[in-house]
Design a protein around this motif. Structure first.
Motif, PDB file in Angstrom:
ATOM      1  N   PRO A  13     -28.596  37.054   3.604  1.00  0.00           N
ATOM      2  CA  PRO A  13     -28.401  36.409   2.022  1.00  0.00           C
ATOM      3  C   PRO A  13     -28.854  37.385   0.727  1.00  0.00           C
ATOM      4  O   PRO A  13     -29.978  38.167   0.892  1.00  0.00           O
ATOM      5  CB  PRO A  13     -29.283  35.193   1.820  1.00  0.00           C
ATOM      6  CG  PRO A  13     -30.364  35.622   2.895  1.00  0.00           C
ATOM      7  CD  PRO A  13     -29.796  36.428   3.908  1.00  0.00           C
TER       8      PRO A  13
ATOM      9  N   THR B  24     -30.554  33.456  -2.271  1.00  0.00           N
ATOM     10  CA  THR B  24     -31.055  32.134  -1.341  1.00  0.00           C
ATOM     11  C   THR B  24     -32.149  31.494  -1.827  1.00  0.00           C
ATOM     12  O   THR B  24     -33.101  31.990  -2.268  1.00  0.00           O
ATOM     13  CB  THR B  24     -30.869  32.260  -0.089  1.00  0.00           C
ATOM     14  OG1 THR B  24     -30.881  31.108   0.951  1.00  0.00           O
ATOM     15  CG2 THR B  24     -32.100  33.137   0.431  1.00  0.00           C
TER      16      THR B  24
ATOM     17  N   SER C  33     -30.277  31.627   6.487  1.00  0.00           N
ATOM     18  CA  SER C  33     -31.387  30.811   6.083  1.00  0.00           C
ATOM     19  C   SER C  33     -31.355  29.214   6.510  1.00  0.00           C
ATOM     20  O   SER C  33     -32.226  28.694   6.179  1.00  0.00           O
ATOM     21  CB  SER C  33     -31.850  31.184   4.799  1.00  0.00           C
ATOM     22  OG  SER C  33     -32.333  32.158   4.381  1.00  0.00           O
TER      23      SER C  33
ATOM     24  N   ASN D 182     -26.689  26.294  -0.099  1.00  0.00           N
ATOM     25  CA  ASN D 182     -26.816  26.695  -1.533  1.00  0.00           C
ATOM     26  C   ASN D 182     -25.781  27.437  -2.312  1.00  0.00           C
ATOM     27  O   ASN D 182     -25.219  28.379  -1.276  1.00  0.00           O
ATOM     28  CB  ASN D 182     -28.374  26.828  -1.972  1.00  0.00           C
ATOM     29  CG  ASN D 182     -28.918  28.021  -1.122  1.00  0.00           C
ATOM     30  OD1 ASN D 182     -30.195  28.635  -1.159  1.00  0.00           O
ATOM     31  ND2 ASN D 182     -28.114  28.935  -0.545  1.00  0.00           N
TER      32      ASN D 182
ATOM     33  N   GLU E 153     -23.924  30.033   0.644  1.00  0.00           N
ATOM     34  CA  GLU E 153     -24.533  30.129   2.021  1.00  0.00           C
ATOM     35  C   GLU E 153     -24.512  28.769   2.462  1.00  0.00           C
ATOM     36  O   GLU E 153     -24.794  27.702   1.897  1.00  0.00           O
ATOM     37  CB  GLU E 153     -25.893  30.359   1.698  1.00  0.00           C
ATOM     38  CG  GLU E 153     -26.919  30.392   3.052  1.00  0.00           C
ATOM     39  CD  GLU E 153     -28.242  30.818   3.009  1.00  0.00           C
ATOM     40  OE1 GLU E 153     -28.720  31.157   3.829  1.00  0.00           O
ATOM     41  OE2 GLU E 153     -28.753  31.093   1.820  1.00  0.00           O
TER      42      GLU E 153
ATOM     43  N   ASP F 124     -34.799  31.934  -5.935  1.00  0.00           N
ATOM     44  CA  ASP F 124     -34.290  33.060  -5.283  1.00  0.00           C
ATOM     45  C   ASP F 124     -34.905  34.187  -5.870  1.00  0.00           C
ATOM     46  O   ASP F 124     -35.155  34.531  -7.171  1.00  0.00           O
ATOM     47  CB  ASP F 124     -32.838  32.927  -5.987  1.00  0.00           C
ATOM     48  CG  ASP F 124     -31.977  34.105  -5.657  1.00  0.00           C
ATOM     49  OD1 ASP F 124     -32.313  34.882  -4.684  1.00  0.00           O
ATOM     50  OD2 ASP F 124     -31.451  34.581  -6.843  1.00  0.00           O
TER      51      ASP F 124
ATOM     52  N   TYR G  71     -29.557  21.993  -3.605  1.00  0.00           N
ATOM     53  CA  TYR G  71     -29.327  22.606  -2.050  1.00  0.00           C
ATOM     54  C   TYR G  71     -29.431  21.459  -1.024  1.00  0.00           C
ATOM     55  O   TYR G  71     -29.858  20.179  -1.451  1.00  0.00           O
ATOM     56  CB  TYR G  71     -30.563  23.395  -1.739  1.00  0.00           C
ATOM     57  CG  TYR G  71     -32.011  23.012  -1.635  1.00  0.00           C
ATOM     58  CD1 TYR G  71     -32.466  22.238  -0.404  1.00  0.00           C
ATOM     59  CD2 TYR G  71     -32.769  22.784  -2.885  1.00  0.00           C
ATOM     60  CE1 TYR G  71     -33.676  21.407  -0.650  1.00  0.00           C
ATOM     61  CE2 TYR G  71     -33.883  22.293  -2.634  1.00  0.00           C
ATOM     62  CZ  TYR G  71     -34.235  21.746  -1.788  1.00  0.00           C
ATOM     63  OH  TYR G  71     -35.742  20.934  -1.630  1.00  0.00           O
TER      64      TYR G  71
END
Length: 541
Positions: free
Chosen positions: A365, A368, A427, A431, A443, A475, A499
C-alpha cells in the motif's frame, strides 16, 4: 469403495487476445491426452499441452489426509490449450476432457469463454486480494456472483495463498477454502455464529472470466530445503546480494527467493524486462499496469526470539546466514531501476495514453490505515552494534522515510501520467484515499479476515528510540481516508469509521466500465440471511 477420479480443478481462463483465449486446468495424473471441446455442440477440439509443476509439495502443516512429516513432492500436471478464431463479444460454450493412462475419460461441466473485449464494451470487473484461505473468502466470492452476476474479469492484487509451494492451498485443502475451489464454486467452508452453521461454496468465476494477478509477499518462497517445513522455507528469505556472498557459484534463486510455483500455475501477460512479474495489458476500455511492489513481511515485535522488521534475533547474532535482513524488497522499483524504467516507458505508450481508464495494480500500500505500511517502503539500513571487543551485541534496521520508493519515485510518475486508480492490498481492510490531483487509491482487501486499522485508540506496533519516527496511527503518507459515501459503519461510541476492518464482515468491490463506477459491498457473515449492502461508490474521471 473409492471415489471416481476427478480433475484437480475446473478449467479457468487466462490471457485472452482479440480472437483467442487460453484454457488451463490441473490433474494429479499425467494422462494420455487432454483437450478442450468448444462451440455450440462442443464439436470443435483443441489438444492441450501438458507440463508438470516443479515445486509443489506437502508437509506436516498441510491440511490433507495423512500429511508427511517433512516436505515431499506432490505430482501435479498442468494442461493448457488456446482456443482461436473467436469473435469479440460472442461467448462460446466449452468443456475440458482428460484421458487417464487407463483410458478413463474425465470431463468438466460446460462453461463459457470469450476473447478480449473491444473498447466501449460494458464490463463488470471484480477487484480483490489477500484470499490466503482465510475464513470469509468463500462467503465473499459467493456473494459477488449472487449480487452482481457473472463478472467479466478479476483483478487480484496479490497474496493468493499463504505458502505458494504448498499444493493443497491452491487445490484441495481439507478445510474447504483453497484458492481454486473458492473462485470456481467448489469450496465447502463452514462458518458458525450463535450455533447456526452455514456452508459457503464460493462461485463459478474464473471458469468464465480471465484473471490478472500481481505478486504479493505470499507468492514468494525462500531458500530451498534449508528447513524441515514449507512454512520455514517460506520465511527463510535473504537478499540476492547476500546469497551471492554466501553461496558463490550456486543458484542465487534457490538460495534467496523465488516465484516458481506462482509463475508455473498462471499464464499472464509478459513484459520483455519483467516477464510475468510486471506487465501491462489492455482489456476493453482499461489499460492495466501491474507492478512487482512487495517485500518480505517480518514481525514488528522487538522480542529477541524473532528476526523482525527492526532487529535480528539475539540467538542469530553470530550466524549471518540465519539473519532475516529486515523487510527485503524483492524487486527494485526505485528511480533508475529496470522496473522503474519499464514503467516510465509504459506510461508514455500509445496504448496507455489512449486508454479510457488507466489503472495501476500492485500489492504494497502507498496509503492505508493498516499495519503493513510501516516501516517505509525502502531498503533496510543495517546498523551493527559491537561491544569493546568487537563482538556483535545487536543488529537493527532503519527505514529512512525520505527514501520511500513508492511515494518518492512511483506516485509522481503515476500522477503525471493521469492514472485514475491505484489498486492494492496487503493490509486486510477496506479503505480508500484521493490525492490532491484527484487520483484514487483503493485497498479492498478485507476479504477473508482483517488485522484491524490504526485508528482512534488502536496503534501500530512501532519501535521507539530509533533514528526514524514510525507512524503509529493513520496514513503515514499524509492522506485522510475517505468516508464511505453510502453507508459507513460506526464504532461502539457512535463515531463514523472511514474503513472496514472486520473478521465478521467481508467486502468486495466491482468496477463497472460503462459508467466508470467502482462500488464496494459488504456482507455480515454472522447473518447469513442478511442482504449484501452497497456502502461506497465513486467514479473515475
Amino acid at each position: 469403495m473409492t471415489s471416481a477420479p476427478q480433475l484437480l480443478t475446473d478449467p479457468f481462463l487466462q490471457l485472452p487476445t482479440a480472437n483467442s483465449v487460453r484454457v488451463v486446468w490441473f490433474t494429479e495424473f499425467a494422462g494420455q491426452q487432454h483437450q478442450i471441446n468448444y462451440g455450440e455442440n462442443l464439436q470443435q477440439r483443441v489438444v492441450a499441452t501438458t507440463t508438470k509443476l516443479s515445486r509443489t509439495r506437502e508437509d506436516q502443516n498441510s491440511h490433507i489426509p495423512n500429511p508427511p512429516e517433512k516436505p515431499v513432492n506432490r505430482d501435479i500436471w498442468r494442461h493448457e490449450a488456446e482456443v482461436t478464431g473467436l469473435t469479440p463479444g460472442v461467448r462460446v460454450n466449452y468443456s475440458v476432457t482428460s484421458i487417464r493412462e487407463d483410458e478413463e475419460s474425465i470431463s468438466s461441466d460446460v462453461f463459457t469463454l470469450a476473447s478480449k473485449p473491444q473498447p466501449n464494451t460494458p464490463l463488470k470487473i471484480l477487484l480483490t486480494s489477500d484470499h490466503q484461505l482465510k475464513p470469509m473468502t468463500a462467503a465473499n466470492l459467493q456473494k459477488v456472483v449472487e449480487t452482481v452476476g457473472r463478472v467479466d474479469a478479476v483483478l487480484f492484487a496479490g497474496d493468493l495463498v499463504n505458502i505458494p509451494d504448498r499444493a493443497s492451498e491452491w487445490f484441495d485443502d481439507l478445510r474447504g477454502n483453497g484458492f481454486f475451489p473458492g473462485l470456481q464454486g467448489r469450496a465447502s467452508y463452514e462458518m458458525e455464529f450463535n450455533g447456526v452453521k452455514t456452508t459457503y461454496t464460493g462461485a463459478n468465476i474464473i471458469q468464465h472470466a480471465p484473471m490478472y494477478t500481481c505478486i504479493g509477499n505470499h507468492e514468494v518462497m525462500g531458500r530451498l530445503a534449508r528447513t524441515d517445513s514449507l512454512d520455514g522455507e517460506f520465511n527463510d528469505t535473504i537478499p540476492r546480494d547476500v546469497a551471492q556472498r554466501l553461496y558463490s557459484g550456486q543458484s542465487l534463486i534457490d538460495h534467496s527467493f523465488n516465484t516458481y510455483t506462482y509463475e508455473e500455475i498462471l499464464t499472464l501477460p509478459q513484459s520483455r524486462e519483467g516477464g510475468k512479474k510486471y506487465y501491462a495489458v489492455t482489456f476493453g476500455d482499461v489499460r492495466l499496469v501491474v507492478l512487482y511492489i512487495t517485500n518480505m513481511w517480518r514481525t514488528p515485535k522487538l522480542d529477541a526470539t524473532y528476526n523482525g522488521r527492526y532487529k535480528e534475533a539475539e540467538s542469530n547474532l553470530n550466524q549471518p546466514e540465519n539473519w532475516g535482513y529486515g523487510q527485503i524488497i524483492y524487486e527494485p522499483i526505485a528511480q533508475g531501476s529496470q522496473q522503474y524504467n519499464w514503467l516510465e516507458t509504459e506510461l508514455k505508450s500509445i496504448d496507455f495514453q489512449q486508454a479510457k481508464y488507466k489503472i495501476v495494480m500492485f500489492h504494497h500500500p502507498p496509503h492505508t490505515l493498516g499495519d503493513n505500511i510501516v516501516p517505509t517502503y525502502t531498503d533496510p539500513v543495517q546498523i551493527i552494534e559491537r561491544d569493546a571487543e568487537g563482538k556483535i551485541k545487536a543488529v537493527r534496521y532503519e527505514y529512512p522515510k525520505e527514501s520511500d520508493y513508492i511515494i518518492r519515485d512511483v506516485i509522481p510518475l503515476l500522477e503525471a501520467a493521469q492514472v485514475q486508480l491505484v489498486f492494492y492490498g496487503h493490509s486486510h481492510l477496506w479503505n480508500r484515499f484521493i490525492s490532491p490531483s484527484g487520483m484514487h487509491f483503493l485497498e479492498t482487501s478485507n476479504v477473508g479476515n482483517s488485522y484491524g486499522a490504526a485508528w482512534s485508540d488502536k496503534k501500530r506496533e512501532v519501535p521507539f528510540g530509533y533514528q526514524e519516527e514510525y507512524t503509529a496511527i493513520g496514513d503515514p503518507n499524509g492522506l485522510e481516508p475517505v468516508l464511505p459515501t453510502i453507508s459507513h459503519l460506526v464504532d461502539e461510541n457512535g463515531q463514523s469509521l472511514p474503513y472496514v476492518a472486520s473478521n465478521d464482515i467481508t467486502v468486495f468491490s466491482i468496477f463497472e466500465t460503462a459508467t466508470g463506477t467502482i462500488s464496494s459491498y459488504r456482507f455480515d457473515t454472522r447473518k447469513p440471511d442478511s442482504e449484501v449492502v452497497k456502502f461506497d461508490e465513486f467514479k473515475l474521471k
